[in-house]
Write an enzyme that holds these catalytic residues in place. Structure first.
Site, PDB file in Angstrom:
ATOM      1  N   LYS A   1      -8.974   1.459  -6.307  1.00 29.17           N
ATOM      2  CA  LYS A   1      -9.779   1.134  -5.129  1.00 29.17           C
ATOM      3  C   LYS A   1     -10.576   2.370  -4.698  1.00 29.17           C
ATOM      4  O   LYS A   1     -10.225   3.490  -5.094  1.00 29.17           O
ATOM      5  CB  LYS A   1      -8.882   0.630  -3.992  1.00 29.17           C
ATOM      6  CG  LYS A   1      -7.802   1.640  -3.555  1.00 29.17           C
ATOM      7  CD  LYS A   1      -6.861   1.045  -2.530  1.00 29.17           C
ATOM      8  CE  LYS A   1      -5.871   2.096  -2.031  1.00 29.17           C
ATOM      9  NZ  LYS A   1      -4.903   1.539  -1.081  1.00 29.17           N
ATOM     10  N   HIS A   2     -11.660   2.178  -3.939  1.00 29.63           N
ATOM     11  CA  HIS A   2     -12.249   0.980  -3.372  1.00 29.63           C
ATOM     12  C   HIS A   2     -13.653   0.865  -3.967  1.00 29.63           C
ATOM     13  O   HIS A   2     -14.565   1.540  -3.488  1.00 29.63           O
ATOM     14  CB  HIS A   2     -12.365   1.061  -1.870  1.00 29.63           C
ATOM     15  CG  HIS A   2     -11.103   1.395  -1.151  1.00 29.63           C
ATOM     16  ND1 HIS A   2     -10.608   2.684  -1.074  1.00 29.63           N
ATOM     17  CD2 HIS A   2     -10.233   0.615  -0.467  1.00 29.63           C
ATOM     18  CE1 HIS A   2      -9.489   2.690  -0.354  1.00 29.63           C
ATOM     19  NE2 HIS A   2      -9.230   1.449   0.033  1.00 29.63           N
TER      20      HIS A   2
ATOM     21  N   ASP B   1     -10.821  -6.102  -0.426  1.00 33.28           N
ATOM     22  CA  ASP B   1     -10.071  -5.408   0.610  1.00 33.28           C
ATOM     23  C   ASP B   1      -9.721  -6.457   1.675  1.00 33.28           C
ATOM     24  O   ASP B   1     -10.190  -7.596   1.624  1.00 33.28           O
ATOM     25  CB  ASP B   1     -10.921  -4.269   1.189  1.00 33.28           C
ATOM     26  CG  ASP B   1     -10.081  -3.129   1.758  1.00 33.28           C
ATOM     27  OD1 ASP B   1      -8.868  -3.338   2.021  1.00 33.28           O
ATOM     28  OD2 ASP B   1     -10.616  -2.028   1.939  1.00 33.28           O
TER      29      ASP B   1
ATOM     30  N   ASP C   1       0.870  -1.181   0.000  1.00 27.51           N
ATOM     31  CA  ASP C   1       0.000   0.000   0.000  1.00 27.51           C
ATOM     32  C   ASP C   1       0.903   1.226   0.000  1.00 27.51           C
ATOM     33  O   ASP C   1       1.368   1.649   1.061  1.00 27.51           O
ATOM     34  CB  ASP C   1      -0.842   0.011   1.289  1.00 27.51           C
ATOM     35  CG  ASP C   1      -2.297  -0.304   1.049  1.00 27.51           C
ATOM     36  OD1 ASP C   1      -2.783  -0.044  -0.061  1.00 27.51           O
ATOM     37  OD2 ASP C   1      -2.951  -0.805   1.971  1.00 27.51           O
TER      38      ASP C   1
ATOM     39  N   ARG D   1      -6.950  11.095   1.280  1.00 28.61           N
ATOM     40  CA  ARG D   1      -6.466  10.026   0.393  1.00 28.61           C
ATOM     41  C   ARG D   1      -7.128  10.133  -0.981  1.00 28.61           C
ATOM     42  O   ARG D   1      -6.659   9.505  -1.940  1.00 28.61           O
ATOM     43  CB  ARG D   1      -6.751   8.653   0.995  1.00 28.61           C
ATOM     44  CG  ARG D   1      -5.996   8.367   2.282  1.00 28.61           C
ATOM     45  CD  ARG D   1      -6.520   7.106   2.953  1.00 28.61           C
ATOM     46  NE  ARG D   1      -6.281   5.931   2.132  1.00 28.61           N
ATOM     47  CZ  ARG D   1      -6.850   4.737   2.363  1.00 28.61           C
ATOM     48  NH1 ARG D   1      -7.733   4.601   3.356  1.00 28.61           N
ATOM     49  NH2 ARG D   1      -6.571   3.703   1.589  1.00 28.61           N
TER      50      ARG D   1
ATOM     51  N   ARG E   1       4.418   3.331   2.908  1.00 29.88           N
ATOM     52  CA  ARG E   1       5.087   2.204   3.567  1.00 29.88           C
ATOM     53  C   ARG E   1       6.567   2.102   3.223  1.00 29.88           C
ATOM     54  O   ARG E   1       7.343   1.587   4.014  1.00 29.88           O
ATOM     55  CB  ARG E   1       4.427   0.881   3.168  1.00 29.88           C
ATOM     56  CG  ARG E   1       2.911   0.895   3.058  1.00 29.88           C
ATOM     57  CD  ARG E   1       2.216   1.036   4.376  1.00 29.88           C
ATOM     58  NE  ARG E   1       0.788   0.760   4.254  1.00 29.88           N
ATOM     59  CZ  ARG E   1      -0.124   1.095   5.154  1.00 29.88           C
ATOM     60  NH1 ARG E   1       0.243   1.732   6.257  1.00 29.88           N
ATOM     61  NH2 ARG E   1      -1.392   0.808   4.975  1.00 29.88           N
TER      62      ARG E   1
ATOM     63  N   HIS F   1     -12.271  -0.580   8.623  1.00 31.46           N
ATOM     64  CA  HIS F   1     -11.302  -1.342   9.406  1.00 31.46           C
ATOM     65  C   HIS F   1     -11.912  -1.772  10.741  1.00 31.46           C
ATOM     66  O   HIS F   1     -11.469  -2.757  11.347  1.00 31.46           O
ATOM     67  CB  HIS F   1     -10.050  -0.506   9.676  1.00 31.46           C
ATOM     68  CG  HIS F   1      -9.238  -0.233   8.451  1.00 31.46           C
ATOM     69  ND1 HIS F   1      -9.492   0.831   7.627  1.00 31.46           N
ATOM     70  CD2 HIS F   1      -8.186  -0.890   7.908  1.00 31.46           C
ATOM     71  CE1 HIS F   1      -8.629   0.823   6.622  1.00 31.46           C
ATOM     72  NE2 HIS F   1      -7.831  -0.203   6.776  1.00 31.46           N
TER      73      HIS F   1
END
Length: 459
Positions: A275-276, A360, A177, A245, A185, A288
């Site tokens: 995505k998403h 996901d 990601d 985002r 990351r 999440h």
């Protein structure tokens, strides 16, 4: 840009001949289509051998026509025929037939394993990761922040996974990601602005420069899949999970910026994942933690949320991530990631997407708090998903593999349905010429940082 890229694809497929290309929008086994156009296919060996680039026009043997036998020509046969009663050689198998042969040779364990991308523990390759490769035959891994230290550390980790995988039928997806902003990351990189900051400039070329940096950085460290760009339209200011985002609050802004990033990541030989789907921008709950519910009709989604996704499909998107969101006016029983209506009828049927569908993370609260992992994975595959994403846990991977195998053995999922997904997955790996060959041990990200610095400083 799209036309030039498709023309290049067509040329590479022609030059590659019958060598196992899965290219373009051609079908695969059993009437399935392995995916959208993308970089040219590699020759399928066991799927793991490094591949060479097809010869360009006028190069290689094509440039030596008439040079054989010191220029001497073979004398014509008498009576104007070839002088041979031998039958013509049999036709070479097509790319689709070669791909079907590869799938047919795989065991059920290998096929089901290809349909998983699993999370990892620690910053070095562990015995658990080795078991997932050798026992579950997982098709790929996802790296998170807790798996990376330095570029060299990531390279060592990736190279070990690749070395363990060489006995499997296809190379690994090594995914991350890496969007920029708060979802970053990869180590050693300069700070990349969030999508909203980039979108606010209205400069799609700037977005493309950032996409190039994302693709280059990922490839240097051994990643061949990036879960970017985000194509959600941030229409709900109280959205706790998307926010900055997203590239913006309008379909046009998100489409223009998102496609520029998609094309630039793809241009570096890395698979971009949009995505998403069907759109996470109007949620007020973080999936999440809990299952978001969006009370929009199909017509409302098509007119707004789906605009960037439709454009991405038309632009040749290879992989789409489906969200854990319940749309009760479309499917009152299943969130999008488990919904046949949304995945098969709408994404594939209405929008015409023929590539790889990935869920996901199935360990997120939206699923784990409402559905058992095993049953959720089975339901998702029956709905049309090709890859189940599991961000955490060796035991979770083992559970999902066992559940899918059992579903096939009991007839709840047909062998044909599994083969459709595996065909699409292998076709995608071929098109991007993925390999388990080791990458350089010390990736140099200075060139990528120069791209980031130049792009950001100009805005």
């Amino acid at each position: 840009m799209r036309k030039l890229w498709l023309a290049t694809l067509a040329l590479s497929v022609v030059l590659a001949g019958g060598c196992g290309s899965a290219g373009g929008n051609g079908g695969a086994t059993g009437g399935t289509n392995p995916g959208n156009a993308a970089p040219p296919a590699q020759t399928p060996d066991n799927g793991n051998a490094p591949q060479t680039t097809p010869e360009q026009p006028g190069s290689g043997n094509g440039g030596n026509a008439g040079a054989g036998n010191n220029g001497a020509q073979t004398p014509p046969a008498e009576n104007g025929n070839s002088g041979s009663n031998e039958p013509p050689p049999p036709a070479q198998p097509t790319a689709e037939e070669l791909l079907a042969q590869r799938v047919a040779k795989m065991t059920l364990d290998e096929k089901v394993g290809e349909m998983l991308i699993a999370g990892l523990d620690g910053t070095t390759a562990s015995a658990q990761a080795k078991r997932m490769i050798q026992e579950q035959h997982v098709g790929g891994f996802i790296f998170y922040k807790n798996n990376v230290t330095t570029p060299a550390g990531v390279a060592a980790y990736v190279n070990q996974l690749k070395a363990w995988n060489k006995a499997n039928p296809a190379p690994l997806f090594i995914s991350v990601d890496q969007e920029g902003g708060r979802v970053s990351r990869l180590p050693g990189l300069l700070k990349i602005p969030p999508a909203r900051t980039i979108g606010d400039t209205g400069d799609a070329a700037y977005a493309g420069q950032i996409g190039t940096a994302l693709g280059k950085a990922g490839k240097l460290m051994g990643f061949n899949v990036d879960f970017a760009p985000v194509l959600d339209i941030n229409s709900n200011p109280n959205n706790p999970v998307i926010g900055d985002r997203s590239f913006g609050t309008t379909p046009k802004r998100v489409t223009d910026m998102g496609l520029s990033v998609l094309e630039s990541i793809r241009g570096q030989g890395v698979v971009p994942v949009v995505k998403h789907f069907p759109g996470h921008g109007d949620t007020s709950v973080d999936s999440h933690l809990e299952l978001p519910v969006v009370n929009k009709t199909l017509a409302q989604l098509k007119a707004f949320e789906w605009v960037p996704f439709k454009a991405a499909v038309e632009d040749g998107a290879d992989m789409v991530m489906v969200a854990h969101i319940l749309f009760p006016k479309i499917d009152p029983s299943h969130p999008a990631s488990l919904s046949k209506t949304i995945i098969t009828d709408e994404l594939r049927g209405e929008l015409g997407f023929q590539g790889v569908v990935i869920t996901d993370d199935m360990t997120m609260g939206a699923i784990s708090e409402h559905f058992g992992l095993a049953q959720a994975a089975v339901t998702s595959v029956k709905a049309g998903s090709d890859i189940i994403l599991l961000a955490h846990g060796y035991d979770d991977a083992k559970t999902v593999v066992g559940a899918l195998k059992q579903a096939v053995q009991k007839g709840a999922i047909t062998q044909q349905r599994i083969d459709e997904s595996v065909t699409r997955i292998l076709a995608l790996k071929q098109r991007y010429k993925l390999s388990d060959a080791a990458i350089p041990a010390k990736p140099d990200v200075s060139g990528v940082n120069a791209i980031i610095k130049k792009a950001v400083s100009a805005h």
